[in-house]
Write a protein that holds these residues in place. Structure first.
Motif, PDB file in Angstrom:
ATOM      1  N   LEU A  87      44.584 -11.461  34.974  1.00  0.00           N
ATOM      2  CA  LEU A  87      43.502 -11.522  36.046  1.00  0.00           C
ATOM      3  C   LEU A  87      44.060 -11.017  37.332  1.00  0.00           C
ATOM      4  CD1 LEU A  87      42.767 -15.332  35.468  1.00  0.00           C
ATOM      5  CD2 LEU A  87      41.336 -13.483  34.662  1.00  0.00           C
ATOM      6  N   LEU A  88      44.530  -9.822  37.419  1.00  0.00           N
ATOM      7  CA  LEU A  88      44.984  -9.257  38.536  1.00  0.00           C
ATOM      8  C   LEU A  88      44.001  -8.256  39.156  1.00  0.00           C
ATOM      9  CD1 LEU A  88      46.308  -5.996  38.426  1.00  0.00           C
ATOM     10  CD2 LEU A  88      47.887  -7.226  36.839  1.00  0.00           C
ATOM     11  N   ASN A  89      43.982  -8.253  40.364  1.00  0.00           N
ATOM     12  CA  ASN A  89      43.081  -7.854  41.207  1.00  0.00           C
ATOM     13  C   ASN A  89      43.568  -6.400  41.851  1.00  0.00           C
ATOM     14  OD1 ASN A  89      42.022 -10.945  41.889  1.00  0.00           O
ATOM     15  ND2 ASN A  89      40.872  -9.618  40.588  1.00  0.00           N
ATOM     16  N   GLY A  90      44.727  -6.291  42.144  1.00  0.00           N
ATOM     17  CA  GLY A  90      45.421  -5.325  42.930  1.00  0.00           C
ATOM     18  C   GLY A  90      47.108  -5.150  42.542  1.00  0.00           C
ATOM     19  N   ILE A  91      47.531  -3.985  42.800  1.00  0.00           N
ATOM     20  CA  ILE A  91      48.930  -3.735  42.529  1.00  0.00           C
ATOM     21  C   ILE A  91      49.595  -3.202  43.689  1.00  0.00           C
ATOM     22  CG2 ILE A  91      50.712  -3.008  40.937  1.00  0.00           C
ATOM     23  CD1 ILE A  91      48.729  -2.824  38.970  1.00  0.00           C
ATOM     24  N   ILE A  92      50.531  -3.683  44.359  1.00  0.00           N
ATOM     25  CA  ILE A  92      51.384  -2.910  45.147  1.00  0.00           C
ATOM     26  C   ILE A  92      52.787  -2.488  44.482  1.00  0.00           C
ATOM     27  CG2 ILE A  92      52.525  -3.202  47.301  1.00  0.00           C
ATOM     28  CD1 ILE A  92      50.809  -5.399  48.218  1.00  0.00           C
ATOM     29  N   LEU A  93      52.910  -1.256  44.460  1.00  0.00           N
ATOM     30  CA  LEU A  93      54.024  -0.691  44.018  1.00  0.00           C
ATOM     31  C   LEU A  93      55.186  -0.428  45.017  1.00  0.00           C
ATOM     32  CD1 LEU A  93      52.276   1.790  41.648  1.00  0.00           C
ATOM     33  CD2 LEU A  93      53.461   0.072  40.795  1.00  0.00           C
ATOM     34  N   VAL A  94      56.257  -1.130  44.811  1.00  0.00           N
ATOM     35  CA  VAL A  94      57.295  -0.939  45.725  1.00  0.00           C
ATOM     36  C   VAL A  94      58.374  -0.218  45.213  1.00  0.00           C
ATOM     37  CG1 VAL A  94      59.023  -2.275  47.513  1.00  0.00           C
ATOM     38  CG2 VAL A  94      56.607  -3.386  46.799  1.00  0.00           C
ATOM     39  N   HIS A  95      58.798   0.716  46.072  1.00  0.00           N
ATOM     40  CA  HIS A  95      60.203   1.505  45.742  1.00  0.00           C
ATOM     41  C   HIS A  95      61.168   1.666  46.850  1.00  0.00           C
ATOM     42  CE1 HIS A  95      59.056   5.708  47.567  1.00  0.00           C
ATOM     43  NE2 HIS A  95      57.770   4.965  47.605  1.00  0.00           N
ATOM     44  N   ASP A  96      62.260   2.300  46.281  1.00  0.00           N
ATOM     45  CA  ASP A  96      63.191   2.163  47.727  1.00  0.00           C
ATOM     46  C   ASP A  96      63.529   3.668  47.983  1.00  0.00           C
ATOM     47  OD1 ASP A  96      65.705   2.216  49.060  1.00  0.00           O
ATOM     48  OD2 ASP A  96      66.921   1.168  47.624  1.00  0.00           O
ATOM     49  N   LEU A  97      63.300   3.963  49.289  1.00  0.00           N
ATOM     50  CA  LEU A  97      63.507   5.487  49.687  1.00  0.00           C
ATOM     51  C   LEU A  97      64.811   6.017  49.525  1.00  0.00           C
ATOM     52  CD1 LEU A  97      61.299   4.954  52.930  1.00  0.00           C
ATOM     53  CD2 LEU A  97      60.512   6.449  50.638  1.00  0.00           C
ATOM     54  N   THR A  98      65.888   5.235  49.233  1.00  0.00           N
ATOM     55  CA  THR A  98      67.260   5.761  49.234  1.00  0.00           C
ATOM     56  C   THR A  98      67.598   6.113  47.801  1.00  0.00           C
ATOM     57  OG1 THR A  98      68.211   3.645  49.295  1.00  0.00           O
ATOM     58  CG2 THR A  98      68.067   4.806  51.227  1.00  0.00           C
ATOM     59  N   GLU A 112      53.189  -0.776  32.700  1.00  0.00           N
ATOM     60  CA  GLU A 112      53.005  -1.914  32.028  1.00  0.00           C
ATOM     61  C   GLU A 112      52.227  -2.965  32.395  1.00  0.00           C
ATOM     62  OE1 GLU A 112      57.150  -3.382  32.218  1.00  0.00           O
ATOM     63  OE2 GLU A 112      56.691  -5.410  32.278  1.00  0.00           O
ATOM     64  N   ALA A 113      51.921  -2.900  33.819  1.00  0.00           N
ATOM     65  CA  ALA A 113      51.152  -3.902  34.264  1.00  0.00           C
ATOM     66  C   ALA A 113      49.564  -3.785  33.922  1.00  0.00           C
ATOM     67  CB  ALA A 113      51.165  -3.945  35.964  1.00  0.00           C
ATOM     68  N   LEU A 114      49.196  -2.522  33.621  1.00  0.00           N
ATOM     69  CA  LEU A 114      47.883  -2.285  33.169  1.00  0.00           C
ATOM     70  C   LEU A 114      47.866  -2.218  31.808  1.00  0.00           C
ATOM     71  CD1 LEU A 114      47.283   1.071  35.600  1.00  0.00           C
ATOM     72  CD2 LEU A 114      46.604  -1.449  35.869  1.00  0.00           C
ATOM     73  N   ASN A 115      48.720  -2.982  31.200  1.00  0.00           N
ATOM     74  CA  ASN A 115      48.810  -3.119  29.663  1.00  0.00           C
ATOM     75  C   ASN A 115      48.710  -2.049  28.686  1.00  0.00           C
ATOM     76  OD1 ASN A 115      49.046  -5.942  29.688  1.00  0.00           O
ATOM     77  ND2 ASN A 115      46.704  -6.296  29.988  1.00  0.00           N
ATOM     78  N   ARG A 116      49.059  -0.750  29.628  1.00  0.00           N
ATOM     79  CA  ARG A 116      49.102   0.488  28.381  1.00  0.00           C
ATOM     80  C   ARG A 116      50.653   0.714  28.593  1.00  0.00           C
ATOM     81  NH1 ARG A 116      43.762   2.743  31.113  1.00  0.00           N
ATOM     82  NH2 ARG A 116      44.643   1.840  32.794  1.00  0.00           N
ATOM     83  N   ASP A 117      51.428   0.009  28.258  1.00  0.00           N
ATOM     84  CA  ASP A 117      52.732   0.469  28.389  1.00  0.00           C
ATOM     85  C   ASP A 117      53.328   1.391  27.077  1.00  0.00           C
ATOM     86  OD1 ASP A 117      55.924  -1.352  28.104  1.00  0.00           O
ATOM     87  OD2 ASP A 117      55.202   0.290  29.159  1.00  0.00           O
ATOM     88  N   VAL A 118      53.811   2.551  27.568  1.00  0.00           N
ATOM     89  CA  VAL A 118      54.323   3.518  26.643  1.00  0.00           C
ATOM     90  C   VAL A 118      55.795   3.058  26.302  1.00  0.00           C
ATOM     91  CG1 VAL A 118      54.914   5.971  26.529  1.00  0.00           C
ATOM     92  CG2 VAL A 118      52.813   5.062  27.827  1.00  0.00           C
ATOM     93  N   ALA A 119      56.261   3.019  25.137  1.00  0.00           N
ATOM     94  CA  ALA A 119      57.670   2.742  24.787  1.00  0.00           C
ATOM     95  C   ALA A 119      58.671   3.765  25.545  1.00  0.00           C
ATOM     96  CB  ALA A 119      57.698   3.069  23.140  1.00  0.00           C
ATOM     97  N   PRO A 120      59.670   3.249  25.909  1.00  0.00           N
ATOM     98  CA  PRO A 120      60.644   4.097  26.906  1.00  0.00           C
ATOM     99  C   PRO A 120      61.127   5.367  25.857  1.00  0.00           C
ATOM    100  CG  PRO A 120      61.398   1.869  26.460  1.00  0.00           C
ATOM    101  CD  PRO A 120      60.193   1.866  26.143  1.00  0.00           C
ATOM    102  N   THR A 121      60.778   6.382  26.305  1.00  0.00           N
ATOM    103  CA  THR A 121      60.701   7.664  25.540  1.00  0.00           C
ATOM    104  C   THR A 121      62.457   7.981  25.545  1.00  0.00           C
ATOM    105  OG1 THR A 121      60.392   8.869  27.590  1.00  0.00           O
ATOM    106  CG2 THR A 121      58.832   8.729  26.013  1.00  0.00           C
TER     107      THR A 121
END
Lengths: 220, 496
Positions: A87-98, A112-121
């Protein structure tokens, strides 16, 4: 007073990028004094005025769900985390600039959050399977926030900002770059605050005002 | 010991030399070219990697022109260097970008020299290369490793720790030196309570350093072995797996979500209360003027007391949600293990688990006996084992011949699993040096000569005893710990 309507926004990103500090800053308007590791999920609430200044102004609760962990965890940890993605309505993606790898991992986080996770290649190129089409028909608004801006020396700032601009474009999202230990980046009236407000408005709109026939079943 | 003729040896060496040189170069190239493969390489990274590439090329060339007879060892060193580097970048620091190349270089160099040490042991058994060059390489290796271990690594650790503390930023170097001197002082003091030195050696000899490094390393290794010996069967055997059904997981998840909802609703009340307070102009108990003070006494006393109560409830609920999350993660992991144990691989590991548990029990038993009866293992366990089996079964068997090969294989297994254990648990050069000391025990008497010669007259008996004690303590305490953890878990689920 608890009869206000609610909206759920996930805050995702690698360990140590500053999600808890960011959420604290957004909700309490104060800097987090003693950050520590988030176990599980921590939630905080921000009261947002939708369409502020217009006659249709309405107040909403925005729940910010800060989910901890790393994107390369075992499958069992991922399936435990998946319980928060309902039931999520929005996603904030946080990353570290350094830390460039945290930006690269955002692709996997969003999938992963959008339920379409690809297996780590593999480990060499993390966004090798990235396909922009996957994000084209995405109904959930995204926002990309880069933290620790103060730790980037002036000389490198330009190239870092160009890189993050590409990143935000890939997600078809706005981007904000700030330092979570300094409230002036989100001061009222600054461009960052405007972008944030627009993002929340978009989330609320998608949730409550745009009920098309082909809505995704993630809406309640 | 059979020794092939010198000519045959040279021929074999030449072939191996070329192969290893090629592989070493290839690895260096791949490492250096990696940034060019990633999508948006920055110019500075490119420059750095060009420099790295030329440096490694230069290194390989100088090494190629070095001593002709020991080409094998040098190139394997480059190869190991490459492996160490790759491993460092891939596994250990997968999700983080390491800025300081110094760290990577030191790690790779330590890894390379440590692997070379192990390789020299294998050469010892096989009889490759003539003994004088082997001796030379041993000495060289030990010197370099000790140098790095005792001087460089602590200094750099101190330096990086200090540079992370913002207060001391100005005099980084000075404080790093101070930290290093403290470390050296304690390192030296470490030697006093242990009977490790015979008085005829000077202060700054190799034996002094090795003995101290050995003590630390042996302790660490014994702790890890003790824990590993108990944990390994516990993890592999499916007998210990609790039965977890999907319904359990769903029930727990529902509880978790309910708790989160409760937290959210309480936080909403707090947020709304703060907002109304803010809108009414009462900001954070700062009453302005006389009327402000009166107002704050009558109205927000009740309000803020209420708020702090709610805040406490929220804290308690958050703690509960963390616990529930950890339990859910635990259940998911158990379910995955159950599914894994039903596969073929799982069954294989289950069988291995039984085998290992017998081995662990035997080791604990032997450790106890060694301590109680004040005995040090003089004979190689494999030889003894084979002797016993042969006498029991009455088969005509050339014990000496086969025991060489079997002990070689066992030493190889120990080395390989040690490397894996090392690289995963991150205890570096000390682990390797002490492994050398302990591997000496598993080797038949003939092979021990060169190691004894190189390492001087250390008191090996002491190390074996010390290892046994620590191993026993560690194994028993981990048994206790795992037993308690196992007992507690099912009770928690009963309470659902």
């Amino acid at each position: 007073m608890a009869a206000l309507e609610r909206v759920k926004v996930l805050v995702l990103g690698d360990s140590g990028v500053g999600k808890s500090s960011l959420v604290h800053l957004l909700c309490q308007n104060q800097v987090l004094g003693n950050p520590s590791w988030t176990v599980g999920c921590s939630v905080d609430v921000r009261i947002h005025d939708y369409k502020e200044g217009t006659p249709e102004e309405k107040t909403y609760y925005i729940e910010l769900w800060d989910v901890g962990g790393s994107v390369g965890s075992a499958t069992s940890v991922k399936s435990t985390r998946a319980v928060f993605y309902n039931l999520l309505n929005g996603i904030i993606l946080v990353h570290d600039l350094t830390n460039k790898k945290s930006s690269q991992n955002l692709y996997r986080w969003s999938l992963e959050a959008l339920n379409r996770d690809v297996a780590p290649t593999g480990v060499l190129v993390t966004n090798g399977d990235y396909d922009r089409d996957q994000f084209a028909d995405n109904q959930i608004p995204l926002l990309v926030i880069g933290t620790k801006l103060d730790q980037i020396p002036e000389t490198k700032r330009n190239e870092v900002l160009t890189r993050t601009a590409f990143l935000a474009e890939d997600f078809n999202a706005e981007e904000i770059n700030l330092d979570c230990t300094n409230p002036r980046y989100l001061a009222a009236g600054s461009s960052n605050a405007v972008k944030l407000s627009r993002f929340f408005d978009k989330v609320i709109e998608k949730r409550y005002f745009l009920r098309d026939g082909n809505q995704v079943c993630l809406f309640s | 010991m059979r020794s092939p003729s010198a000519a045959q040896q040279q021929g074999g060496n030449k072939r191996r030399r070329c192969k290893f040189r090629g592989v070493g170069l290839l690895v260096c190239l791949v490492m250096a070219a990696r940034p060019f493969l990633s999508p948006q390489p920055l110019l500075q990274e490119k420059i750095r990697c060009m420099r790295l590439w030329t440096a490694s090329l230069r290194v390989t060339m100088t090494v190629a022109l070095a001593q002709w007879s020991s080409q094998n060892v040098m190139h394997k060193k480059v190869l190991f260097f490459g492996f160490g580097w790759l491993f460092f970048m891939r596994k250990l620091f997968k999700d983080y970008e390491v800025r300081q190349y110094v760290v990577q270089v030191i790690f790779s160099v330590t890894f390379a020299f440590s692997c070379t040490m192990f390789e020299l042991i294998i050469f010892e058994i096989l009889g490759v290369l003539n003994s004088s060059s082997r001796y030379f390489h041993w000495k060289l290796n030990l010197c370099v490793i000790l140098l790095i271990l005792v001087f460089m690594v602590p200094f750099y650790i101190g330096y990086f720790v200090v540079s992370n503390i913002r207060l001391l930023h100005r005099q980084k170097l000075l404080f790093a030196c101070v930290l290093w001197l403290t470390f050296m002082y304690f390192f030296w003091k470490l030697g006093d309570p242990f009977p490790i030195l015979s008085p005829k050696h000077g202060i700054l000899s190799i034996e002094q350093l090795i003995s101290r490094v050995g003590v630390i390393g042996v302790t660490l290794m014994a702790l890890l072995s003790g824990f590993g010996a108990v944990n390994c069967p516990y993890t592999y055997m499916s007998y210990f797996l609790r039965n977890v059904t999907d319904a359990d997981i769903l029930a727990l998840e529902r509880r978790l979500l309910q708790t989160m909802d409760m937290i959210v609703s309480k936080k909403k009340r707090i947020a709304m209360a703060h907002r109304t307070m803010f809108q009414r102009g009462e900001v954070h108990n700062k009453p302005t003027g006389f009327w402000g003070m009166i107002k704050s006494v009558t109205t927000s006393v009740a309000g803020s007391e209420n708020l702090s109560l709610i805040q406490q409830e929220v804290d308690a609920l958050e703690e509960l949600s963390r616990q529930l999350f950890l339990e859910t993660a635990d259940l998911h992991a158990t379910k995955e293990r159950i599914e894994y144990s039903k596969t073929f691989q799982g069954k294989y590991f289950n069988f291995l688990g039984y085998f290992f548990s017998i081995y662990c029990v035997w080791k604990i038993f032997m450790a106890t006996i060694n301590i109680v009866f004040d005995r040090v293992g003089k004979t190689d366990p494999v030889t003894r084992g084979i002797e016993i089996t042969v006498n029991y079964l009455g088969i005509q068997f050339d014990v000496k011949f086969w025991s060489q090969h079997i002990s070689f294989i066992l030493v190889g297994i120990i080395i390989v699993t040690s490397i894996r254990g090392l690289l995963i648990t991150l205890t570096k050069g000390m682990y390797f040096v002490s492994s050398v000391l302990l591997i000496r025990m598993s080797m038949p008497l003939e092979y021990r000569t060169i190691i004894t010669e190189v390492l001087g007259e250390l008191q090996f008996n002491f190390y074996h005893r010390w290892f046994d004690v620590i191993f026993l303590v560690s194994a028993l305490s981990s048994i206790l710990f795992l037993y308690l953890a196992h007992k507690q878990a099912p009770e928690k689920h009963m309470a659902l």
